[in-house]
Design an enzyme around this catalytic site. Structure first.
Site, mmCIF file in Angstrom:
data_model
loop_
_atom_site.group_PDB
_atom_site.id
_atom_site.type_symbol
_atom_site.label_atom_id
_atom_site.label_comp_id
_atom_site.label_asym_id
_atom_site.label_seq_id
_atom_site.Cartn_x
_atom_site.Cartn_y
_atom_site.Cartn_z
ATOM 1 N N LYS A 84 -13.533 8.484 2.060
ATOM 2 C CA LYS A 84 -14.672 8.963 1.255
ATOM 3 C C LYS A 84 -14.977 10.436 1.542
ATOM 4 O O LYS A 84 -16.088 10.819 1.896
ATOM 5 C CB LYS A 84 -15.916 8.113 1.505
ATOM 6 N N GLU A 99 6.714 -10.018 3.496
ATOM 7 C CA GLU A 99 6.149 -10.869 2.449
ATOM 8 C C GLU A 99 6.310 -10.269 1.062
ATOM 9 O O GLU A 99 6.486 -10.994 0.088
ATOM 10 C CB GLU A 99 4.674 -11.154 2.739
ATOM 11 N N ASN A 145 -10.098 -6.979 -0.009
ATOM 12 C CA ASN A 145 -9.070 -7.852 -0.582
ATOM 13 C C ASN A 145 -8.943 -9.140 0.222
ATOM 14 O O ASN A 145 -9.180 -10.224 -0.281
ATOM 15 C CB ASN A 145 -7.718 -7.136 -0.643
ATOM 16 N N ILE A 179 -8.772 -1.075 7.298
ATOM 17 C CA ILE A 179 -9.996 -0.409 6.867
ATOM 18 C C ILE A 179 -10.548 0.450 7.985
ATOM 19 O O ILE A 179 -10.965 1.597 7.770
ATOM 20 C CB ILE A 179 -11.038 -1.440 6.391
ATOM 21 N N GLY A 198 0.807 -1.213 0.000
ATOM 22 C CA GLY A 198 0.000 0.000 0.000
ATOM 23 C C GLY A 198 0.835 1.255 0.000
ATOM 24 O O GLY A 198 2.023 1.248 0.312
ATOM 25 N N ASN A 199 0.196 2.359 -0.361
ATOM 26 C CA ASN A 199 0.896 3.630 -0.473
ATOM 27 C C ASN A 199 1.393 4.145 0.877
ATOM 28 O O ASN A 199 2.482 4.720 0.965
ATOM 29 C CB ASN A 199 -0.028 4.674 -1.112
#
Length: 505
Positions: A408, A294, A384, A364, A271-272
């Site tokens: 959002k 990983e 995911n 999340i 991820g970023n």
């Protein structure tokens, strides 16, 4: 071009087209394919199989397969097979939007599994027989041994457990991959397993090649295609703030003698944000670092190239197009410090605990007591999967979860009264970080954690709402140890489902 490729005549294996090789796969089969985070997946056979499935469906025939991989793959595999309704069951991790839509529509059964568990579950027989494995390799040596590709994943186990093997020999992969891998073979099952003799992330405990009995190889398919890489965005202000909070914390731990100046082996999820955190370590003067992770992302590749990372162990590359080019151009340099292993080793819980990893993963959402949801949006829609985060979270020296405080456009708070789905319990989470601040949860009781999370991690737009919920829960909850108002604990999520916002009306 991979000049080391030699299709050994001794294998007596037919070199055939992807279409002809895909004809070996029949409806209802359990098919294991290579691939881990968009690297080292077969590029040709899945597409040919999708064409056959689509034609079968047009004739009114049912044709679906049970699909096992290492982790996520790419549109050429997951996307194509999902788009023709060719997948009956999928495990252990995915990130393809078409496949995700099918799973959330109830059209594909999905088993979300800790990636360290998959190989051993296959050996235990939990998934039944594996009919065919489709494995990308970067070459076949004259002695018949297989040069792995840009990911190892579960390939060793798939080759061992499958009744037959289709090899895709991808001549696009750089020849310098030869010698980068460490394939550890241990065949004993419980209770006869022996300790894994790995003491440092840079240790080699196996050999550089995969082995496959020649009689198992059903077909060889030549390909020349790049991995489907993902571009990482430049770190934004939110990512830099998160990185700053975490680095300040690591320096604090060094000052208090709980970490050495070289830290402990780093694990970074995909991820970023995590990519940005690792990049900042290189700018902050750290050195002599190691990684036991990983996936290797661009930032770790840069630290290897700059000499900040002395050694890195992973199971897969997850690089941007620029990162892939940099890797190929300087592969001899990287091969001295980078080792790619099977995921049952890269994510092995005992090794994670013994090496003392610092785990950094995205999320999340998290609730005020420190429970983390890594997988489900509004508790019901898979995003995911848990991937390897659980392997590291429960066993790491420090388990850190990172996220922006809102999503959002500010309509969703990442910090909620109660997590709508729990992948990592409060017992496995040491540190929560958002751009607002860092909550060190070690040694705190549930109510102490809640106060810390609200104060340090919640966005100001939601902080007073969380404080109000917690204050009322402390007064009115059925129990006062972990106070909750059960009738409204998930009301924030219900508000979003109904009104597209968690904010109060």
């Amino acid at each position: 071009m991979n000049s080391t490729t030699s299709l050994n005549a001794r294998l007596r294996t037919p070199v055939m087209s992807a279409h002809d090789a895909s004809a070996l796969i029949r409806p209802g089969m359990t098919v294991a394919m290579s691939g881990f985070t968009g690297a080292g997946y077969p590029k040709a056979v899945p597409g040919a199989l999708a064409e056959r499935i689509e034609a079968a469906h047009a004739r009114g025939e049912d044709f679906r397969v049970r699909l096992l991989t290492g982790a996520s793959t790419a549109p050429e595999l997951d996307g194509k097979l999902a788009s023709v309704d060719g997948i009956q069951l999928r495990l252990p991790y995915q990130s393809d939007p078409t496949l995700r839509e099918k799973i959330n529509a109830g059209e594909v059964d999905y088993l979300d599994i800790h990636v360290s568990h998959v190989a051993q579950h296959a050996w235990f027989g939990f998934y039944g027989d594996i009919d065919i494995a489709v494995i990308e390799v970067s070459g076949i040596r004259p002695d018949g041994q297989l040069i792995p590709s840009t990911s190892v994943g579960n390939n060793k186990t798939w080759i061992e457990r499958a009744a037959g093997v289709i090899l895709e020999v991808n001549e696009h992969q750089p020849s310098g991959l030869d010698g980068m891998h460490d394939i550890y073979y241990q065949t004993a099952l419980p209770p006869h397993r022996k300790p894994i003799p790995l003491l440092h992330p840079g240790d080699r405990i196996g050999g550089p090649y995969l082995r496959c009995p020649p009689e198992k190889i059903l077909a060889v398919v030549k390909t020349e295609a790049p991995d489907r890489s993902n571009a990482f965005s430049e770190p934004d202000e939110t990512s830099r703030q998160i990185a700053g909070h975490l680095i300040d914390f690591l320096r604090h731990e060094i000052r208090h003698g709980r970490l050495p100046p070289t830290l402990l082996p780093l694990q970074s999820g995909v991820g970023n944000i995590t990519n940005a955190v690792v990049a900042e370590l290189g700018k902050e003067g750290f050195g002599g670092l190691t990684a036991f992770t990983e996936v290797l992302q661009d930032s770790m590749l840069d630290l290897l190239g700059d000499g900040v990372l002395d050694a890195a162990s992973a199971t897969s590359l997850s690089l941007s197009p620029a990162g892939l080019a940099r890797f190929a151009n300087h592969i001899a340099k990287y091969r001295q410090r980078l080792i790619l292993r099977p995921q049952e080793i890269s994510n092995h819980p005992e090794l994670v605990r013994r090496l003392g990893c610092i785990a950094m993963n995205g999320m999340i959402e998290a609730d005020i007591f420190g429970n983390v949801n890594s997988t489900h949006v509004m508790g019901t829609r898979i995003q995911n999967g848990i991937g390897g985060s659980g392997d590291f979270a429960r066993n790491a020296y420090l388990s850190c979860f990172l996220s922006a405080s809102t999503a959002k456009n500010g309509t969703i708070s990442r910090i909620v009264p109660m997590a709508s789905h729990v992948d990592h319990t409060e017992h496995d989470v040491a540190v929560l970080v958002t751009e607002q601040g860092l909550a060190d949860l070690r040694g705190l009781s549930p109510k102490e954690r809640a106060r810390k999370v609200i104060e340090k991690c919640a966005h100001p737009d939601f902080r007073s709402m969380l404080q109000d919920y917690f204050d009322r829960a402390c007064r009115e909850s059925y129990g006062k140890h972990t106070p909750h108002l059960l009738q409204e604990a998930l009301s924030w999520h219900q508000n979003y489902v109904q009104r597209s916002s968690m904010r109060l009306p």
